[in-house]
Design a protein around this motif. Structure first.
Motif, PDB file in Angstrom:
ATOM      1  N   VAL A  25      92.053  -3.860  32.358  1.00  0.00           N
ATOM      2  CA  VAL A  25      92.681  -4.356  31.128  1.00  0.00           C
ATOM      3  C   VAL A  25      92.420  -3.324  30.036  1.00  0.00           C
ATOM      4  O   VAL A  25      91.303  -2.839  29.882  1.00  0.00           O
ATOM      5  CB  VAL A  25      92.091  -5.715  30.687  1.00  0.00           C
ATOM      6  N   GLN A  26      93.475  -3.003  29.291  1.00  0.00           N
ATOM      7  CA  GLN A  26      93.357  -2.071  28.173  1.00  0.00           C
ATOM      8  C   GLN A  26      94.105  -2.625  26.979  1.00  0.00           C
ATOM      9  O   GLN A  26      95.176  -3.206  27.137  1.00  0.00           O
ATOM     10  CB  GLN A  26      93.963  -0.706  28.538  1.00  0.00           C
ATOM     11  N   GLN A  27      93.545  -2.445  25.773  1.00  0.00           N
ATOM     12  CA  GLN A  27      94.294  -2.796  24.579  1.00  0.00           C
ATOM     13  C   GLN A  27      95.338  -1.717  24.332  1.00  0.00           C
ATOM     14  O   GLN A  27      95.070  -0.528  24.537  1.00  0.00           O
ATOM     15  CB  GLN A  27      93.386  -2.936  23.367  1.00  0.00           C
ATOM     16  N   TYR A  30      97.845  -6.192  25.029  1.00  0.00           N
ATOM     17  CA  TYR A  30      97.039  -5.795  26.186  1.00  0.00           C
ATOM     18  C   TYR A  30      97.946  -5.490  27.362  1.00  0.00           C
ATOM     19  O   TYR A  30      99.009  -6.091  27.512  1.00  0.00           O
ATOM     20  CB  TYR A  30      96.065  -6.907  26.576  1.00  0.00           C
TER      21      TYR A  30
END
Length: 91
Positions: free
Chosen positions: A5-7, A13
């Motif tokens: 998961v990455q912003q 996201y």
């Protein structure tokens, strides 16, 4: 199953993992984009008849995404490295 998961630059996201509920069959690499509140904006699957997994995702400078993982659908056989580049809409 979620592996990464990455912003994103827009405050949302991007989630990468694996699904057996959608896609071409077996396990497929799964990419989901949400807004900052976690509401789904879009989802995409990648893969073929075998098993495909996305284990890492990063947003790229052009606003798209790069997904890394493993595949048995493509390559030389068994589990091979899998790299997918998308645009900002996951295409």
């Amino acid at each position: 199953m979620t592996w990464s998961v990455q912003q994103t630059a827009d405050g949302g996201y991007v989630i990468a993992g694996v699904t057996s509920s959608y896609g071409a069959g077996g396990l497929d690499a799964y990419l989901v984009k949400t807004d900052g509140a976690g509401n789904q904006e879009w989802q995409r699957t990648f893969g073929g008849e075998g098993s495909d997994e996305a284990t890492s995702v990063q947003q790229t400078a052009d606003g798209g995404y790069v997904i890394a993982g493993f595949t048995t659908s493509y390559g030389a056989g068994s589990w091979d490295a899998y790299l997918v580049k998308t645009d900002g809409e996951g295409n």
